[in-house]
Enzyme design. Structure first.
Site, short mmCIF file in Angstrom:
data_model
loop_
_atom_site.label_atom_id
_atom_site.label_comp_id
_atom_site.label_asym_id
_atom_site.label_seq_id
_atom_site.Cartn_x
_atom_site.Cartn_y
_atom_site.Cartn_z
N ASP A 26 -8.64 -4.33 18.54
CA ASP A 26 -7.48 -4.38 17.67
C ASP A 26 -7.43 -5.79 17.06
O ASP A 26 -8.05 -6.72 17.58
CB ASP A 26 -6.22 -4.09 18.51
CG ASP A 26 -4.95 -4.45 17.80
OD1 ASP A 26 -4.73 -3.94 16.69
OD2 ASP A 26 -4.17 -5.26 18.35
N ASP A 28 -4.19 -7.61 15.16
CA ASP A 28 -2.92 -8.30 15.44
C ASP A 28 -2.58 -8.25 16.92
O ASP A 28 -2.50 -7.17 17.51
CB ASP A 28 -1.78 -7.66 14.66
CG ASP A 28 -1.63 -8.24 13.26
OD1 ASP A 28 -2.39 -9.16 12.92
OD2 ASP A 28 -0.76 -7.78 12.52
#
Length: 272
Positions: A26, A28
């Protein structure tokens, strides 16, 4: 003068020392602080990891945002920093800088249903009693719609304030419940992620969508079947936008609290 990344070379995917393994991240809250740039430390660590194993990112945002956070600090295309780039959960995808087949939210839902959805969202937000509202409450992307009650134009400080407010009041959670009631028949998933927003996309188009690309690539000449798929994410709880891929039986999930956690785990796992 060429940057480190521009002169960096990596073994071909089939010759990486750790065979048949890929590490997906991922963006953020995992590789970067929310909406901020990746640090030199984690970019260097990713480069070192790529010498050993295939790497990729899978983010809900579109490619320009990932370019801003991951590629711009080194002034290179973000697609040159990873073997696989999965923007918008893989609806826009690249392998070794070359585009893979894409898909579209608007084709799936249809224009009339999309207009009904946007109308409902904007009316709801207009009546919402929250401390501040800024702008860009609905952001249309290729594979999804991103909805933000405060607006994506909020400053970093305003984002943090809203995140605290939302944890106490459940603004996004309640809004998602209303949307599920109204539009659940369209086969949509509503997934809360980041500090200020949530994503709306066809069921099955969560981050596990990117795994389809890996499976299809394995069938091609010279493709690799990745029998071990590590995934690192921070929103791995039920309702978070990393939950589905984190819990998927095809992956080995790693839940982190931020880039520092990611750095620590990578160093321990891969002897970096």
């Amino acid at each position: 003068m060429a940057t480190r990344s521009e002169i960096q070379t990596y073994p071909p995917l089939a010759e990486r020392p750790i065979k048949n393994t890929i590490v997906l991240f991922d963006v953020d809250g995992t590789l970067t602080p929310a909406r901020l740039d990746a640090s030199p430390e984690i970019l260097l660590l990713l480069s070192q990891l790529r010498q050993k194993v295939a790497i990729g990112f899978v983010g809900g945002s579109d490619l320009p945002k990932q370019q801003e956070q991951l590629g711009d600090p080194l002034r290179v295309p973000v697609t040159s920093l990873f073997d696989f780039c999965f923007s918008e959960n893989g609806l826009t995808a690249f392998k070794l800088g070359q585009p893979l087949p894409s898909n579209s939210f608007i084709k799936y839902i249809g224009e009339d249903n999309y207009k009904d959805l946007v109308k409902f969202v904007l009316h709801y937000i207009a009546d919402l009693d929250i401390p501040i509202k800024r702008g860009t409450f609905v952001e249309f992307r290729n594979g999804m719609v991103n909805v933000s009650p405060i607006g994506r134009n909020a400053s970093n400080e305003e984002r943090q304030e809203f995140e605290r407010f939302d944890k106490e009041r459940g603004v996004r959670r309640e809004m998602v419940e209303r949307l599920r009631e109204r539009f659940g028949h369209l086969g949509l998933t509503f997934s809360i992620g980041g500090q200020i927003s949530f994503d709306v996309f066809p069921t099955g188009w969560d981050k596990t969508y990117c795994l389809k690309h890996l499976e299809e690539d394995a069938k091609k000449d010279g493709g690799i079947e990745y029998t071990t798929i590590h995934f690192f994410g921070d929103k791995t709880m039920v309702g978070g936008n990393d939950y589905e891929i984190y819990e998927d039986p095809r992956t080995t999930g790693h839940s982190v609290k931020g880039p520092e956690d990611t750095i620590r785990e990578l160093k321990e796992m891969f002897d970096l």
